[in-house]
Design a protein around this motif. Structure first.
Motif, PDB file in Angstrom:
ATOM      1  N   PRO A  77       0.803   7.402   1.160  1.00  0.00           N
ATOM      2  CA  PRO A  77       0.503   6.355   0.528  1.00  0.00           C
ATOM      3  C   PRO A  77       2.325   5.270   1.089  1.00  0.00           C
ATOM      4  CG  PRO A  77      -1.227   7.228  -0.517  1.00  0.00           C
ATOM      5  CD  PRO A  77      -0.375   7.808   0.037  1.00  0.00           C
ATOM      6  N   ALA A  78       2.857   6.295  -0.158  1.00  0.00           N
ATOM      7  CA  ALA A  78       4.284   5.940  -0.028  1.00  0.00           C
ATOM      8  C   ALA A  78       4.859   5.713   1.139  1.00  0.00           C
ATOM      9  CB  ALA A  78       5.041   6.932  -1.555  1.00  0.00           C
ATOM     10  N   THR A  79       4.834   6.920   2.404  1.00  0.00           N
ATOM     11  CA  THR A  79       5.339   6.342   2.901  1.00  0.00           C
ATOM     12  C   THR A  79       5.078   5.304   4.077  1.00  0.00           C
ATOM     13  OG1 THR A  79       5.831   8.556   3.813  1.00  0.00           O
ATOM     14  CG2 THR A  79       6.421   7.755   4.956  1.00  0.00           C
ATOM     15  N   ARG A  80       3.523   5.315   3.908  1.00  0.00           N
ATOM     16  CA  ARG A  80       2.779   4.158   4.864  1.00  0.00           C
ATOM     17  C   ARG A  80       3.630   2.812   3.396  1.00  0.00           C
ATOM     18  NH1 ARG A  80      -1.842   3.616   6.984  1.00  0.00           N
ATOM     19  NH2 ARG A  80      -2.357   6.079   7.025  1.00  0.00           N
ATOM     20  N   ALA A  81       3.913   3.054   2.635  1.00  0.00           N
ATOM     21  CA  ALA A  81       4.096   1.792   1.887  1.00  0.00           C
ATOM     22  C   ALA A  81       5.291   1.034   3.267  1.00  0.00           C
ATOM     23  CB  ALA A  81       3.896   1.813   0.845  1.00  0.00           C
ATOM     24  N   LEU A  82       6.104   1.268   3.453  1.00  0.00           N
ATOM     25  CA  LEU A  82       7.318   1.391   3.913  1.00  0.00           C
ATOM     26  C   LEU A  82       7.226   0.545   5.429  1.00  0.00           C
ATOM     27  CD1 LEU A  82       9.085   4.615   4.222  1.00  0.00           C
ATOM     28  CD2 LEU A  82       9.911   3.007   2.332  1.00  0.00           C
ATOM     29  N   LEU A  83       6.353   0.211   5.630  1.00  0.00           N
ATOM     30  CA  LEU A  83       5.844   0.076   6.751  1.00  0.00           C
ATOM     31  C   LEU A  83       5.570  -2.312   6.454  1.00  0.00           C
ATOM     32  CD1 LEU A  83       2.562   1.829   8.763  1.00  0.00           C
ATOM     33  CD2 LEU A  83       5.324   1.515  10.071  1.00  0.00           C
ATOM     34  N   TYR A  84       5.156  -1.738   5.062  1.00  0.00           N
ATOM     35  CA  TYR A  84       5.579  -3.216   5.629  1.00  0.00           C
ATOM     36  C   TYR A  84       6.452  -4.228   4.868  1.00  0.00           C
ATOM     37  CZ  TYR A  84       0.404  -1.613   6.506  1.00  0.00           C
ATOM     38  OH  TYR A  84      -0.369  -1.354   7.401  1.00  0.00           O
ATOM     39  N   GLU A  85       7.270  -3.135   4.185  1.00  0.00           N
ATOM     40  CA  GLU A  85       8.727  -3.861   3.440  1.00  0.00           C
ATOM     41  C   GLU A  85       9.788  -4.335   4.367  1.00  0.00           C
ATOM     42  OE1 GLU A  85       9.730  -1.180   0.422  1.00  0.00           O
ATOM     43  OE2 GLU A  85       7.987  -0.756  -0.020  1.00  0.00           O
ATOM     44  N   GLY A  86      10.078  -5.666   4.572  1.00  0.00           N
ATOM     45  CA  GLY A  86      10.726  -6.147   5.525  1.00  0.00           C
ATOM     46  C   GLY A  86      10.602  -5.730   7.210  1.00  0.00           C
ATOM     47  N   ILE A  87      11.898  -5.994   8.132  1.00  0.00           N
ATOM     48  CA  ILE A  87      11.507  -5.873   9.476  1.00  0.00           C
ATOM     49  C   ILE A  87      12.377  -4.571   9.972  1.00  0.00           C
ATOM     50  CG2 ILE A  87      10.494  -8.590   9.867  1.00  0.00           C
ATOM     51  CD1 ILE A  87      13.691  -9.414  10.804  1.00  0.00           C
ATOM     52  N   ARG A  99      12.293   1.734   9.231  1.00  0.00           N
ATOM     53  CA  ARG A  99      12.892   2.596   7.574  1.00  0.00           C
ATOM     54  C   ARG A  99      11.127   4.001   7.407  1.00  0.00           C
ATOM     55  NH1 ARG A  99      13.880   0.347   1.923  1.00  0.00           N
ATOM     56  NH2 ARG A  99      13.752   2.304   0.748  1.00  0.00           N
ATOM     57  N   TYR A 100      10.347   3.320   8.084  1.00  0.00           N
ATOM     58  CA  TYR A 100       9.337   4.306   7.855  1.00  0.00           C
ATOM     59  C   TYR A 100       9.225   5.441   9.604  1.00  0.00           C
ATOM     60  CZ  TYR A 100       4.198   5.707   9.239  1.00  0.00           C
ATOM     61  OH  TYR A 100       3.298   7.505   9.600  1.00  0.00           O
ATOM     62  N   LEU A 101       9.613   5.441  10.193  1.00  0.00           N
ATOM     63  CA  LEU A 101       9.580   6.183  11.317  1.00  0.00           C
ATOM     64  C   LEU A 101      10.957   7.392  10.993  1.00  0.00           C
ATOM     65  CD1 LEU A 101       9.100   4.288  14.631  1.00  0.00           C
ATOM     66  CD2 LEU A 101       8.382   5.894  13.607  1.00  0.00           C
ATOM     67  N   SER A 102      12.194   6.698  10.557  1.00  0.00           N
ATOM     68  CA  SER A 102      12.769   7.287   9.984  1.00  0.00           C
ATOM     69  C   SER A 102      12.728   7.969   8.613  1.00  0.00           C
ATOM     70  CB  SER A 102      14.343   6.800  10.152  1.00  0.00           C
ATOM     71  OG  SER A 102      14.202   5.925   8.833  1.00  0.00           O
ATOM     72  N   THR A 103      12.115   8.054   7.672  1.00  0.00           N
ATOM     73  CA  THR A 103      11.496   8.803   6.910  1.00  0.00           C
ATOM     74  C   THR A 103      10.198   9.744   7.101  1.00  0.00           C
ATOM     75  OG1 THR A 103      11.486   7.398   5.272  1.00  0.00           O
ATOM     76  CG2 THR A 103       9.961   8.747   4.439  1.00  0.00           C
ATOM     77  N   ARG A 104       9.281   9.697   8.310  1.00  0.00           N
ATOM     78  CA  ARG A 104       8.377  10.192   8.605  1.00  0.00           C
ATOM     79  C   ARG A 104       8.952  11.664   9.913  1.00  0.00           C
ATOM     80  NH1 ARG A 104       3.395  12.373   7.901  1.00  0.00           N
ATOM     81  NH2 ARG A 104       2.307  12.032   9.412  1.00  0.00           N
ATOM     82  N   LYS A 105      10.241  11.290   9.995  1.00  0.00           N
ATOM     83  CA  LYS A 105      11.253  12.401  11.203  1.00  0.00           C
ATOM     84  C   LYS A 105      12.001  13.524  10.551  1.00  0.00           C
ATOM     85  CE  LYS A 105      14.952  10.514  12.311  1.00  0.00           C
ATOM     86  NZ  LYS A 105      15.919  10.101  13.234  1.00  0.00           N
ATOM     87  N   LEU A 106      12.169  13.151   8.680  1.00  0.00           N
ATOM     88  CA  LEU A 106      12.744  14.023   8.614  1.00  0.00           C
ATOM     89  C   LEU A 106      11.477  15.577   7.757  1.00  0.00           C
ATOM     90  CD1 LEU A 106      14.900  11.708   5.734  1.00  0.00           C
ATOM     91  CD2 LEU A 106      15.617  13.157   7.973  1.00  0.00           C
ATOM     92  N   ASP A 107      10.205  14.222   8.029  1.00  0.00           N
ATOM     93  CA  ASP A 107       9.187  15.909   7.380  1.00  0.00           C
ATOM     94  C   ASP A 107       9.139  17.192   7.863  1.00  0.00           C
ATOM     95  OD1 ASP A 107       8.445  14.155   5.373  1.00  0.00           O
ATOM     96  OD2 ASP A 107       6.887  13.345   5.974  1.00  0.00           O
TER      97      ASP A 107
END
Length: 176
Positions: free
Chosen positions: A93-103, A112-120
């Protein structure tokens, strides 16, 4: 080819006969070979279409022991619900919340969501390797830093040869 100006009746009749003869030859050819050509065209068109595989019905769940008849139950539904199986684990949920913050233009939101997801690591994102390229990085573990040896002879500066592919080998390019 220039146009002939001295067209008389004899020449006009000649060209008229030539035109009619060619037209008759084309009609004869089409009557004789037209069906063969159409069959070949249909065969080529069928070969170009992608192969469609039949769809398999969902697997039936294993049969459970019969329930006692005395207990009334809900009316059975017409379609049994199959559990949704995905090739990816659910996103935290913390990573999914990044989708809805900013553009994304401001390096937020989807960027930011994709760059965070890429690190996993792939093992934490996917249930099993989806493609064969996943096999190269699957379950490698954390990267291990190797300390460089101070010996100049043991270290190769680059993977490629310094003096071209077809040149003679330089003794400094070899690992001894």
């Amino acid at each position: 080819m220039s146009r002939q100006l001295n067209m008389d009746t004899l020449r006009q009749n000649f060209w008229k006969e030539e035109y009619l003869r060619e037209k008759m030859l084309r009609c004869e050819w089409h009557r004789k070979y037209g069906s063969v050509v159409k069959a070949k065209q249909k065969a080529k068109a069928a070969a170009r279409l992608p192969l469609k595989l039949p769809t398999l019905p969902p697997k039936a769940p294993p049969s459970s022991p019969p329930a006692p008849e005395a207990v009334p139950s809900k009316a059975p539904s017409a379609v049994p619900e199959a559990p949704f199986q995905s090739e990816m684990y659910p996103v935290p949920p913390a990573t999914r919340a990044l989708l809805y913050e900013g553009i994304s233009h401001d390096l937020q939101g989807r960027y930011r969501y994709l760059s965070t997801r890429k690190l996993d690591m792939p093992e934490t994102r996917y249930v099993f390797p989806v493609t064969t390229n996943f096999m190269y990085g699957w379950q490698l573990g954390p990267p291990v830093k190797q300390e460089l040896v101070s010996c100049k002879m043991c270290r190769i500066e680059s993977f490629f040869r310094k003096n071209g592919a077809f040149a003679l080998l330089d003794p400094w390019d070899l690992a001894l």
